[in-house]
Design an enzyme around this catalytic site. Structure first.
Site, PDB file in Angstrom:
ATOM      1  N   TYR A   1       0.854  -1.195   0.000  1.00 47.87           N
ATOM      2  CA  TYR A   1       0.000   0.000   0.000  1.00 47.87           C
ATOM      3  C   TYR A   1       0.883   1.236   0.000  1.00 47.87           C
ATOM      4  CZ  TYR A   1      -3.390   3.502   1.593  1.00 47.87           C
ATOM      5  OH  TYR A   1      -4.183   4.616   1.715  1.00 47.87           O
TER       6      TYR A   1
ATOM      7  N   ASP B   1       9.411   2.751  -0.148  1.00 46.32           N
ATOM      8  CA  ASP B   1       8.362   3.415   0.613  1.00 46.32           C
ATOM      9  C   ASP B   1       8.517   3.021   2.073  1.00 46.32           C
ATOM     10  OD1 ASP B   1       6.150   4.441   1.812  1.00 46.32           O
ATOM     11  OD2 ASP B   1       4.686   3.477   0.486  1.00 46.32           O
TER      12      ASP B   1
ATOM     13  N   LYS C   1       4.294   8.949   8.898  1.00 46.72           N
ATOM     14  CA  LYS C   1       4.039   8.363  10.219  1.00 46.72           C
ATOM     15  C   LYS C   1       5.035   8.854  11.294  1.00 46.72           C
ATOM     16  CE  LYS C   1       1.031   4.938   8.355  1.00 46.72           C
ATOM     17  NZ  LYS C   1       1.071   4.272   7.087  1.00 46.72           N
TER      18      LYS C   1
END
Ligand code: PLP
Length: 435
Positions: free
Chosen positions: A144, A239, A267
């Protein structure tokens, strides 16, 4: 356990927001029931609207590696808020955070701050396309990278397929240059490069896959991606929105010794405020406006409140021995899960990398998305609800990772070990009844 107030709030929320939530993962669709509404967080604990307390292993889906409301973060944000919340002009705070990030992740010689992981990956893809002059890119099934159109793609069958959008509203045209391969399948990646010579700008990959449960790269997989990118003139984008500052202080690229061309972060970098970043080699990042022609902008990018929270988080995280303590907490949680499952006779696959862990109710090892999807999600739902009853909050989905924080040391950890033991007993009882 009484969750009346959460239920009332849920009934109200659904009138205003689809499913009562602002991000679908927060709904309890994967496990049944309705979401707990949270009133506050403190250290390792979440408190819901009915006053129930939970040891939190979601931690806002990763960012809170210092726990909730860490005093350093609270103080930094409060101090900055008093000086103004946004200027739309550069600040020293951005330089300070950029310095720390580039020290911790040296492959990022130059970077740009954005407001989310979605923006970071979307922009990194644009950089790769602008830099190489190629349109196509490879992503992995089950990885994702946020909700940008071109990245919302589900793989079809076969070695590689033209991406089919997996959400209505994403036009075919937006995903026609997205090629998908199975995670941990280097042969599939090579075949894809050979099928589209000089058309592939980049591979984007989660170095540890943490959005289909938790799947480690097999030995040689990341090295193989690096080599294939070099062979075919494509950029490697790691990522690390999830793995950055969690798998190791320097991210998964440090833990596995892989140097990407571009990295995306999110995050933890914002310590609970909305921050993302993309960056990499200086020669590549200089395609970005205003130095180069590639446009990317943001009204609140590099926002001082968010920078202050990120700075406080990373500075604290780098204190001598602190990260190792979070890893030690994670070791304990991981060991407790394995032991409890074994004692209860429940088949389980587990994995851990640094301060992240994951599990599948599966007899067979899980190395990719199709194997992940074959795991027993009903058992996960039983496990989830049993843990909530015991005052432990984990992701309300079988396909998410678990996260720890420095605040989990001590009492919270002891509570968890007992709770996990009882939760697996519950899973085993349930299995017996339905057998
Ligand atoms: C969470 C996540 C994103 C998206 O970040 P948002 O801040 O939710 O937009 C992208 N990539 C990975 C690997 C993620 O875990």
């Amino acid at each position: 356990m009484n969750t009346t107030r959460s239920s009332e709030l849920y009934a109200e929320a659904v009138q205003f927001m689809p499913g009562g939530v602002n991000s679908p993962g927060r709904a309890f669709k994967g496990v049944g029931g309705t979401p707990l509404f949270i009133e506050r967080g403190e250290g390792p604990y979440l408190y819901d609207a009915d006053g129930n307390r939970y040891v939190d292993y979601v931690l806002s889906w990763g960012p809170l590696i210092l726990g909730h409301a860490h005093p350093n973060v609270v103080e930094a944000v409060a101090k900055q808020a008093a000086r103004g919340t946004s200027y739309g002009a550069p600040t020293d705070l951005e330089i300070q955070l950029a310095q720390i990030v580039t020290q911790m992740v040296p492959s990022m010689q130059m970077l740009r701050f954005v407001n989310s992981g979605t923006e970071a990956t979307m922009s990194a893809i644009r950089v790769a396309r602008a830099y190489t002059g190629r349109d196509k890119f490879i992503k992995f099934d089950g990885n994702y990278h946020g909700h940008a159109d071109s990245l919302l793609v589900q793989a079809g069958s076969g070695v590689a397929t033209f991406g089919l959008p997996n959400s209505p509203g994403v036009p075919q045209g937006a995903t026609q240059d997205t090629l998908t391969c199975a995670y941990n399948d280097l042969d599939g990646v090579r075949a894809t490069f050979e099928a589209y010579p000089e058309q592939i700008a980049a591979i984007i990959a989660e170095p540890v896959a943490a959005n289909m449960g938790f799947v480690l790269p097999e030995p040689g997989f990341l090295e193989g991606l690096r080599a294939l990118c070099d062979e075919f003139g494509a950029l490697l984008i790691l990522d690390e929105v999830m793995t950055g500052f969690r798998v190791a202080l320097g991210g998964a690229q440090d833990a596995f010794g892989i140097e990407p061309d571009l990295t995306t972060l999110g995050k933890v970098i914002g310590g609970g405020l909305p921050v993302g970043a993309y960056g990499g080699k200086r020669s590549i990042m200089e395609v970005v406006s205003p130095v180069g022609p590639m446009y990317q902008a943001g009204t609140l990018s590099g926002n001082p409140l968010a920078m202050a929270a990120g700075l406080a988080t990373l500075t604290t995280l780098r204190e001598e021995g602190l990260f190792e303590r979070v890893v030690a907490v994670t070791d304990r949680v991981h060991a407790a899960i394995k032991e409890a499952a074994a004692d209860a006779g429940v088949s389980l696959q587990t994995a851990q990398a640094g301060t992240m862990f994951g599990l599948y109710f599966s007899e067979a090892p899980v190395t990719n998305y199709s194997e992940a999807k074959a795991s027993d999600t009903m058992r996960y739902a039983t496990y989830f609800h049993a843990l909530v009853e015991e005052g432990v909050y984990v992701a309300p989905s079988a396909f998410e990772a678990g996260f720890t924080s420095i605040a989990h040391e001590g009492e919270a950890l002891d509570h968890t070990i007992e709770a996990v033991r009882r939760a697996f007993q519950r899973v085993a009882e349930q299995a017996e009844q339905s057998a």
